[in-house]
Design a protein around this motif. Sequence first.
Motif, short mmCIF file in Angstrom:
data_model
loop_
_atom_site.label_atom_id
_atom_site.label_comp_id
_atom_site.label_asym_id
_atom_site.label_seq_id
_atom_site.Cartn_x
_atom_site.Cartn_y
_atom_site.Cartn_z
N GLY A 16 6.37 3.39 2.16
CA GLY A 16 6.65 3.61 0.73
C GLY A 16 5.44 3.15 -0.06
N THR A 17 5.50 3.41 -1.37
CA THR A 17 4.36 3.03 -2.23
C THR A 17 4.17 1.52 -2.21
N LEU A 18 2.92 1.09 -2.15
CA LEU A 18 2.64 -0.35 -2.08
C LEU A 18 2.93 -1.01 -3.43
N HIS A 19 3.32 -2.29 -3.36
CA HIS A 19 3.67 -3.02 -4.58
C HIS A 19 2.75 -4.21 -4.79
N LEU A 20 3.02 -4.91 -5.88
CA LEU A 20 2.17 -6.05 -6.25
C LEU A 20 2.14 -7.13 -5.17
N GLY A 21 3.23 -7.30 -4.43
CA GLY A 21 3.26 -8.29 -3.35
C GLY A 21 2.29 -7.91 -2.25
N ASN A 22 2.28 -6.63 -1.89
CA ASN A 22 1.32 -6.16 -0.87
C ASN A 22 -0.11 -6.37 -1.37
N TYR A 23 -0.31 -6.08 -2.66
CA TYR A 23 -1.67 -6.18 -3.20
C TYR A 23 -2.13 -7.64 -3.26
N LEU A 24 -1.35 -8.47 -3.96
CA LEU A 24 -1.82 -9.87 -4.15
C LEU A 24 -1.72 -10.67 -2.86
#
Length: 334
Positions: A16-24
């Motif tokens: 699924g689309t990546l979120h802020l948790g994946n990013y940070l």
Amino acid sequence: MKNFEQRVFSGVQPTGTLHLGNYLGAIKNFVELQNKYNCVYCVVDQHAITVEQNPAELKSNILEVLASFIAAGVDYKKQIIFQQSSVPAHSQLAWVFNCVSRIGWLNRMTQFKDKAGKNKENVSVGLMVYPNLMAADILAYLATHVPVGDDQKQHLELSRDIAQKFNNDFGVDFFPLPEPLIYGNATRVMSLRDGTKKMSKSDPSDFSRILLTDEDDIIVSKIKKAKSDSELIPSSLDDLEAKPECLNLINILSASLNQEASKTLGQYAGKEYSTLKKDLAECLVQVISPIRVEIKNLLNNQDELNAILATGTEKASLIANPILEDVYKIVGFK
Ligand code: AMP
Ligand code: TRP
């Protein structure tokens, strides 16, 4: 133990689309680490099918994760980015590890227990042996450092146990014990609706997470609606512990600004949540909007993305295949 050449490996599931948790929690660190290490970053599609996936969506999610890596700043020319299933050495080494790893170890994995829930007899075998495949991903490159979010800590410990047991069983000093790199203020970004649950791709509420593809006005409204309370922001981190949603907002802002949480708290103590939320929304728009724009650009050129994957497959295979050859000799296949 010998001195292994340092190498970073990490993976992200195309679910699924990546979120802020994946990013940070992960991808921002992937980008920083490229300045210091040789890095291998992988779209782990074989992990994704441990739970049911829609095949057409899986293919497009693979390209979206790849585009997200590049848009966030992973340098695909200098480093290696590729798709797990295109390098068979991962599953070949995973089979060897299925025979090294112990059922008792896998039974202790909290993520397996959470995902299987009451359905333990009826989930896929893949879901259970997933940490063995994860160990193979890392060790097929003799990787020494693995940047991940906090939720992967236990899986990383298992990878170390597998590496150690392989070395002991065969009397070799072959695999390094990979070190987790879990750092920054956002090793565990929580849901915006419930500060006791981690932000995740599978939460039914869209308002629980901020996606890397969210438009600016959506980011602003998600932060505005984020759960908080009517009291003023406390001044000590201890008091903040009792308010997980507030702690989460402070941590997200700190990670986005690359500063200590205590400094951020100093700036907002005694103020209303609305002030914190306004600044946080502005900051996140600045972080996410360039990434969103670049993801969209990249997804408009799928031929180029497929070419990047093909180059990644070649570069990854050149490292992983000889390592698998050595493993086959060690276990007596060759
Ligand atoms: P996944 O999407 O499960 O493949 O996760 C990709 C990476 O993002 C892994 O390193 C995870 O540990 C990290 N990650 C996922 N969710 C979070 C979160 N809520 N907070 C911090 N890191 C996360
Ligand atoms: N299990 C990780 C997750 O769900 C993804 C992953 C697969 C991974 N293989 C890996 C992470 C190897 C680091 C290294 O997020």
